[in-house]
Write a protein that holds these residues in place. Structure first.
Motif, short mmCIF file in Angstrom:
data_model
loop_
_atom_site.label_atom_id
_atom_site.label_comp_id
_atom_site.label_asym_id
_atom_site.label_seq_id
_atom_site.Cartn_x
_atom_site.Cartn_y
_atom_site.Cartn_z
N TRP A 61 132.76 55.91 -3.17
CA TRP A 61 132.94 54.53 -2.73
C TRP A 61 132.37 54.38 -1.32
O TRP A 61 132.30 55.35 -0.56
CB TRP A 61 134.41 54.15 -2.76
N PRO A 62 131.97 53.17 -0.92
CA PRO A 62 131.43 52.97 0.42
C PRO A 62 132.34 53.49 1.53
O PRO A 62 131.87 54.08 2.51
CB PRO A 62 131.24 51.45 0.49
N SER A 63 133.65 53.30 1.39
CA SER A 63 134.57 53.79 2.42
C SER A 63 134.56 55.31 2.50
O SER A 63 134.72 55.89 3.58
CB SER A 63 135.99 53.29 2.14
N GLU A 64 134.36 55.97 1.37
CA GLU A 64 134.27 57.43 1.36
C GLU A 64 133.00 57.90 2.05
O GLU A 64 133.00 58.88 2.80
CB GLU A 64 134.33 57.95 -0.07
N LEU A 65 131.89 57.21 1.81
CA LEU A 65 130.64 57.53 2.50
C LEU A 65 130.81 57.36 4.00
O LEU A 65 130.30 58.17 4.79
CB LEU A 65 129.50 56.65 1.97
N ASP A 66 131.52 56.30 4.40
CA ASP A 66 131.75 56.08 5.84
C ASP A 66 132.52 57.25 6.46
O ASP A 66 132.25 57.66 7.59
CB ASP A 66 132.52 54.78 6.06
N PRO A 124 124.21 39.81 2.49
CA PRO A 124 125.59 40.23 2.80
C PRO A 124 126.13 41.14 1.70
O PRO A 124 125.89 40.90 0.50
CB PRO A 124 126.37 38.91 2.86
N TYR A 125 126.85 42.16 2.10
CA TYR A 125 127.50 43.04 1.13
C TYR A 125 128.83 42.41 0.72
O TYR A 125 129.68 42.14 1.56
CB TYR A 125 127.72 44.43 1.73
N LEU A 126 129.01 42.22 -0.59
CA LEU A 126 130.19 41.50 -1.09
C LEU A 126 131.15 42.40 -1.86
O LEU A 126 132.07 41.91 -2.50
CB LEU A 126 129.74 40.34 -1.98
N GLY A 127 130.91 43.72 -1.80
CA GLY A 127 131.87 44.64 -2.41
C GLY A 127 131.51 45.13 -3.79
O GLY A 127 132.28 45.89 -4.39
N SER A 128 130.39 44.70 -4.35
CA SER A 128 129.99 45.14 -5.68
C SER A 128 128.48 45.21 -5.75
O SER A 128 127.78 44.82 -4.81
CB SER A 128 130.54 44.20 -6.76
N GLY A 129 127.97 45.71 -6.87
CA GLY A 129 126.53 45.80 -7.04
C GLY A 129 125.95 46.97 -6.28
O GLY A 129 126.38 48.11 -6.43
#
Length: 248
Positions: free
Chosen positions: A207-212, A233-238
């Motif tokens: 997940w993006p938070s894990e990459l961070d 803008p990043y909207l949380g999906s795709g």
């Protein structure tokens, strides 16, 4: 998936990769990466999982000093057969090592088309981030393009999708999802009058938070997260494109 290694996807898909992914136009990625390179520090650029050179070759044609790493000799052979592809130095190896065969430091390291998820464990992904940070010059960037998994696609942790239906062939994708290890194990299945062809693929998503968090552990800071190569803008999906930076 038994006997699946870092080079399996490339070795089994190289001859059809460009055809099967023709809808993934690299033009926006090339443009965005070129802009990021121009605004960043001076130095060579490294692509992890260079593949058939769909992004690397156009960037090199624009004067970028590029190197590549890829686990698959078959994929690199396709790249080297393309105009300009034979002039880009490529090292065959595991992209988690971030080892281009030299001691160079890089102004940018990037990996596109969600290929970062071909690193099959969290440990390998963390190791890749650490090696990227070690190879970047101060102010250098690590750029990733990744899909955000859509769990709604899976019933009983599996899915079968028809990616192409023509008069003479059908291409299906069958996937099993392991939510504990965050893995997708799948097969591209081509059915035609010539028979059945299988092309396996395994991925460990993050997940993006894990990459961070991986970036933070490596000493990198997030500078941008967009919904695509046009800066949406990043909207949380795709899809997301994320730029991490090594502090100067």
């Amino acid at each position: 998936m038994r006997n699946y290694g870092p080079d399996t996807y490339g070795e089994t898909n190289a001859d059809v990769y460009d055809e099967w992914h023709a809808d993934l136009d690299p033009a926006d990625a090339v443009r965005c990466l070129e802009e990021l390179i121009k605004e960043g520090p001076a130095g060579p650029v490294l692509e992890l999982a260079v593949g058939t050179g769909r992004v690397t070759i156009p960037l090199a044609e624009r004067g970028v000093d590029l190197r590549g790493v890829d686990a698959s000799e078959a994929m690199v052979a396709i790249m080297r057969a393309k105009p300009g592809g034979d002039r880009i130095p490529v090292t065959i190896g595991d992209m988690a090592d971030v080892d281009p065969g030299t001691d160079d430091q890089f102004a940018m390291i990037f990996v596109v088309f969600t290929t970062f998820f071909f690193l099959m464990s969290q440990e390998e992904q963390v190791r890749c981030f650490a090696n990227v940070a070690r190879r970047l010059v101060p102010g250098g960037r690590f750029v990733l393009e990744c899909l955000v998994p859509d769990m709604a696609r899976y019933q009983r942790n599996q899915s079968v999708d028809a990616h192409r239906v023509d008069q003479d062939h059908v291409r299906l994708v069958a996937v099993r999802h392991d939510p504990v290890d965050q893995r997708f194990d799948g097969q591209h299945i081509l059915i035609s009058d010539e028979g059945i062809r299988l092309a396996p693929v395994s991925m460990r998503y993050a997940w993006p938070s894990e990459l961070d968090l991986m970036a933070r552990l490596a000493g990198l800071e997030r500078r941008h997260r967009w919904g695509g190569w046009r800066g949406e803008p990043y909207l949380g999906s795709g899809t997301h494109v994320t730029v991490y930076e090594k502090p100067a």
